[in-house]
Enzyme design. Structure first.
Site, short mmCIF file in Angstrom:
data_model
loop_
_atom_site.label_atom_id
_atom_site.label_comp_id
_atom_site.label_asym_id
_atom_site.label_seq_id
_atom_site.Cartn_x
_atom_site.Cartn_y
_atom_site.Cartn_z
N GLY A 177 0.75 -1.24 0.00
CA GLY A 177 0.00 0.00 0.00
C GLY A 177 0.78 1.29 0.00
N PHE A 216 -4.75 6.63 4.14
CA PHE A 216 -4.55 5.36 4.84
C PHE A 216 -5.22 5.44 6.19
CE2 PHE A 216 -1.72 1.59 4.22
CZ PHE A 216 -1.75 1.57 2.85
N GLN A 225 -1.15 -6.88 15.62
CA GLN A 225 -2.13 -6.17 14.81
C GLN A 225 -2.93 -7.13 13.94
OE1 GLN A 225 -1.05 -3.22 11.42
NE2 GLN A 225 -2.14 -2.11 13.01
N HIS A 266 -5.16 -7.05 10.72
CA HIS A 266 -5.50 -6.20 9.58
C HIS A 266 -6.94 -6.51 9.21
CE1 HIS A 266 -5.41 -4.37 5.64
NE2 HIS A 266 -4.21 -3.89 5.87
N LEU A 298 -3.15 -10.62 2.03
CA LEU A 298 -3.56 -9.25 2.35
C LEU A 298 -4.23 -8.55 1.18
CD1 LEU A 298 -3.36 -6.96 4.49
CD2 LEU A 298 -1.38 -6.16 3.22
N GLU A 343 -4.64 -2.03 2.59
CA GLU A 343 -5.49 -0.94 3.08
C GLU A 343 -5.72 0.11 1.99
OE1 GLU A 343 -5.34 -0.03 7.30
OE2 GLU A 343 -4.55 1.91 6.68
N ARG A 356 -6.68 0.33 12.29
CA ARG A 356 -6.93 -1.09 12.02
C ARG A 356 -7.55 -1.83 13.19
NH1 ARG A 356 -1.34 -2.24 8.66
NH2 ARG A 356 -2.05 -1.10 6.82
N HIS A 412 -1.49 -9.74 11.41
CA HIS A 412 -0.69 -9.02 10.43
C HIS A 412 0.67 -8.55 10.93
CE1 HIS A 412 0.05 -6.63 6.89
NE2 HIS A 412 0.08 -5.51 7.56
N ARG A 454 -0.30 -0.10 15.29
CA ARG A 454 0.46 0.62 14.26
C ARG A 454 -0.49 1.21 13.22
NH1 ARG A 454 2.40 -0.77 8.97
NH2 ARG A 454 1.70 -2.93 9.07
C1 LIG Z 1 1.49 -8.57 2.84
C2 LIG Z 1 2.07 -7.42 3.60
C3 LIG Z 1 1.85 -6.13 3.16
C4 LIG Z 1 2.38 -5.05 3.88
N1 LIG Z 1 2.14 -3.79 3.41
C5 LIG Z 1 2.69 -2.73 4.06
C6 LIG Z 1 2.52 -1.41 3.55
O1 LIG Z 1 1.92 -1.18 2.51
N2 LIG Z 1 3.08 -0.40 4.24
C7 LIG Z 1 3.79 -0.60 5.38
O2 LIG Z 1 4.30 0.36 5.95
N3 LIG Z 1 3.97 -1.84 5.87
C8 LIG Z 1 3.45 -2.91 5.23
N4 LIG Z 1 3.63 -4.17 5.73
C9 LIG Z 1 4.54 -4.36 6.87
C10 LIG Z 1 5.98 -4.24 6.39
O3 LIG Z 1 6.08 -4.69 5.08
C11 LIG Z 1 6.96 -5.03 7.25
O4 LIG Z 1 6.78 -4.72 8.60
C12 LIG Z 1 8.40 -4.70 6.86
O5 LIG Z 1 8.59 -4.80 5.46
C13 LIG Z 1 9.38 -5.60 7.59
O6 LIG Z 1 10.66 -5.37 7.08
P1 LIG Z 1 11.95 -5.91 7.83
O7 LIG Z 1 13.12 -5.41 7.06
O8 LIG Z 1 11.87 -5.58 9.26
O9 LIG Z 1 11.83 -7.51 7.75
P2 LIG Z 1 11.57 -8.53 6.51
O10 LIG Z 1 11.33 -7.85 5.24
O11 LIG Z 1 10.57 -9.50 7.01
O12 LIG Z 1 12.97 -9.25 6.39
C14 LIG Z 1 13.45 -10.16 7.35
C15 LIG Z 1 14.79 -10.68 6.92
O13 LIG Z 1 15.34 -11.47 7.97
C16 LIG Z 1 15.84 -12.69 7.43
N5 LIG Z 1 15.78 -13.72 8.47
C17 LIG Z 1 14.78 -13.98 9.34
N6 LIG Z 1 15.11 -15.04 10.12
C18 LIG Z 1 16.35 -15.43 9.74
C19 LIG Z 1 17.23 -16.46 10.15
N7 LIG Z 1 16.92 -17.34 11.13
N8 LIG Z 1 18.42 -16.57 9.53
C20 LIG Z 1 18.77 -15.73 8.54
N9 LIG Z 1 17.97 -14.74 8.10
C21 LIG Z 1 16.78 -14.59 8.70
C22 LIG Z 1 14.91 -12.98 6.27
O14 LIG Z 1 15.53 -13.89 5.38
C23 LIG Z 1 14.75 -11.58 5.68
O15 LIG Z 1 15.84 -11.29 4.86
C24 LIG Z 1 3.13 -5.27 5.04
C25 LIG Z 1 3.36 -6.57 5.47
C26 LIG Z 1 2.81 -7.63 4.77
C27 LIG Z 1 3.05 -9.02 5.28
#
Ligand SMILES: Cc1cc2nc3c(=O)[nH]c(=O)nc-3n(C[C@H](O)[C@H](O)[C@H](O)COP(=O)(O)OP(=O)(O)OC[C@H]3O[C@@H](n4cnc5c(N)ncnc54)[C@H](O)[C@@H]3O)c2cc1C
Length: 569
Positions: A52, A120, A235, A237, A247, A250, A281, A350, A385
């Site tokens: 989104g 949003f 959360q 959704h 999903l 939103e 949400r 979510h 959130r």
């Molecule tokens: C379907 C969906 C849609 C969303 N849409 C939105 C949106 O529109 N706007 C918004 O603000 N938020 C949105 N969110 C939330 C947001 O996308 C996430 O909170 C955010 O992208 C998380 O990013 P991150 O970098 O913290 O983790 P992630 O992108 O989850 O990355 C985690 C990393 O950790 C690594 N990892 C995990 N465990 C291990 C392990 N044991 N060993 C080695 N590597 C590991 C994985 O391989 C990955 O590389 C959405 C979430 C979902 C699920």
């Protein structure tokens, strides 16, 4: 065991991890030796699924302001967000939008060429910057491409499954990692660690999260002695597709989609008359559940009764331009074209508001360890959130921790060789040898079902106590699991088994925190304590690992800008 030494180790390559890597590379002019570790292929992190948008104040000339974004976030959080953190965030996120713009991301634009923004939930101004409904994917791609331009000093450990974070003498000493390709046992050492390992959506059965989001980073941090904060706040959704939970962003409602009950009524008028479908949400999810429980939903498969998300009135052109992915998904998965029919949806697990406790700079209690993104709890989201604030958080604190950790590395030496790595390998060897009769896939299934039943949109003490008892039973049974696959190449049986252990720990912390918190706030809505109780509960839950289960204590909330008031929309 193979040992590799680097300057900066980044666990996770989602938005937070990649943004941190880019900042560290830029800060050090490409000098810093950075390890990027991911259990997936680098570009497969869940962040690519974000659809989104990313929230930022871009239109001060038209009435938006930092103060308004901060207020929306604080009110949305049900006053559990740390207000100094929120203030820092709202000032910084517009810069991240512009950075990405300069790095070449194809933001959706208005006729006059300015960056477009869509409404949003919980935001009083259209504040979500987006790239159609593929925002996260294009953000990831832009960050990775730019990272490659800034440094050659990146060492990728793709498909490297990390099993523990070693912290010795209060310093990061290494990650134990299984190279999934060949099963080698690897120790990755560095002067500093950034934990960016994402959330734990998979502890629920009905969830928007990828199979891979199993809370590993949360559990490993907790086991290594870092506190987990506010984990009871999950959360839901409002719009998860029936029956998979995929999903429906939103942005569907941001673009004007409505929610209808089985009488065809736009029921949100009865719950949040001023914001309607774009209330926060937690409120929309509770409203949907109330409608379903009152018999005004539609009967669905396996008890998944549902509500309608109606986009038809948006018209074909707008759906094709602004929500192409949504249409593709509903056609592919349930054979339904939203141009013609309303989409069946219901609340879906979510997002984990809580995470590894950090200060405002993303610094943990350990000198050379930082955390950012969904795995962290810098206290931006509090008890609920706002949509689009999470990708923004990943960018803002990815940058902050990248800068901080790079600065630290410039003057630091690597910690001593860790002593505990051998213990970790011994545990894994024991798992290979185990002849136990428990099936870890079955345990995972029961765990997820249990959380759906006991830690949902509405909670009660009795249900949560039963849920906690069940988690503890599963924890006992988990001690007797064994592997069916004893090979080394791509042993996903081993990976799933270890993940399930992580999920149990995260579920236990979340459930105990929720059971103990005798109030309702944001995403934590109790039927037996249905009011917010600021006198006793305006505080963060901190969970500490002990061999007998989590020990809880509490820490204060920063309310330096606004005093809590009743939350109405
Ligand atoms: C379907 C969906 C849609 C969303 N849409 C939105 C949106 O529109 N706007 C918004 O603000 N938020 C949105 N969110 C939330 C947001 O996308 C996430 O909170 C955010 O992208 C998380 O990013 P991150 O970098 O913290 O983790 P992630 O992108 O989850 O990355 C985690 C990393 O950790 C690594 N990892 C995990 N465990 C291990 C392990 N044991 N060993 C080695 N590597 C590991 C994985 O391989 C990955 O590389 C959405 C979430 C979902 C699920």
């Amino acid at each position: 065991m193979e040992v590799y030494n680097h300057d900066l180790v980044i666990l996770g390559t989602g938005l937070a991890g990649l943004r941190a890597a880019l900042e560290a590379a830029q800060q050090s002019k490409g000098e810093l030796d950075i390890a990027l570790v991911s259990k997936l292929q680098l570009m497969r992190a869940h962040s690519v699924a974000a659809e989104g948008g990313t929230a930022a104040v871009m239109r001060q000339d038209e009435g938006d302001s930092y103060e308004l974004h901060a207020w929306d976030t604080v009110k949305g959080s049900d006053f559990l967000a740390d207000q100094n953190v929120v203030d820092f965030f709202v000032h910084d996120s517009p810069r991240e939008i512009l950075h990405l713009d300069h790095w070449g991301i194809p933001w959706s634009r208005m006729e006059d060429g300015r960056i477009a923004q869509r409404p949003f939930g919980g935001h009083t101004f259209p504040r979500a910057v987006f790239a159609a409904d593929k925002t996260g994917f294009l953000e990831m791609q832009t960050l990775y491409d730019t990272l490659m331009k800034h440094t050659k000093n990146i060492n990728r450990y793709d498909e490297g499954f990390v099993t523990s974070i070693l912290i010795e003498n209060n310093r990061f000493a290494g990650l134990t990692m299984i190279d999934m390709i060949n099963g080698r046992q690897v120790l990755i050492r560095g002067k500093a660690l950034i934990i960016a390992a994402g959330g734990a959506g998979q502890i629920f059965g009905f969830t928007t999260y990828s199979e891979t989001v199993t809370g590993d980073g949360l559990a490993m941090s907790y086991r290594a002695g870092l506190a987990l904060k506010d984990m009871e706040f999950i959360q839901f959704h409002p719009t998860g597709l029936i029956p998979s939970g995929i999903l429906m962003t939103e942005a569907c409602r941001g673009e004007g989609g409505t929610l209808l009950n089985s009488n065809g009524e736009r029921f949100m008028g009865n719950y949040a008359p001023s914001k309607m479908e774009l209330a926060p949400r937690d409120m929309v999810s509770r409203s949907e559940m109330t409608e379903i429980e009152a018999g005004r939903g539609f009967p669905g498969p396996e008890g998944l009764d549902f509500i309608h998300l109606d986009l038809r009135h948006l018209g074909r052109d707008k759906i094709l331009e602004r929500l192409p992915l949504i249409r593709e998904v509903t056609i592919k998965h349930i054979g339904l074209d939203p141009i013609e029919k309303p989409i069946p949806i219901r609340p879906v697990a979510h997002y984990t508001m809580g995470g590894v406790h950090t200060d405002i700079k993303g610094h943990t209690a350990v000198e050379n360890v930082w955390a950012a993104g969904e795995v962290a709890c810098v206290s931006l989201h509090g008890a609920n959130r706002l949509g689009a604030n999470s990708t923004a958080e990943c960018l803002v604190w990815g940058r902050v921790v990248g800068e901080e950790a790079a600065r630290y590395c410039a003057n630091a030496s690597a910690a001593e060789m860790p002593k505990d790595a051998e213990q970790e390998w011994a545990k894994i060897d024991a798992l290979f040898q185990s002849k136990g009769g428990e099936d870890h896939y079955q345990i995972r299934k029961e765990l997820r079902k249990n959380l759906d039943a006991t830690m949902g949109v509405f909670r009660t003490g009795g249900q949560m106590q039963a849920g906690l008892n069940k988690i503890r039973e599963l924890k006992e049974r988990y001690k007797f699991i064994s592997l069916k696959d004893k090979s080394l190449r791509y042993n996903t049986d081993l990976e799933r088994a270890i993940e399930t252990g992580f999920m149990i720990d995260v579920a236990e912390v979340a459930t105990l925190g929720a059971l103990t918190r005798t109030e309702s706030r944001g995403g934590h809505a109790r039927r037996d304590y249905n009011l917010r109780d600021d006198e006793n509960w305006l505080k963060h839950t901190m969970a500490h690992f002990t061999s007998g289960g989590p020990r809880l204590d509490y820490s204060p909330v920063d309310i330096s800008m606004w005093k809590p008031v009743e939350r109405k929309y």
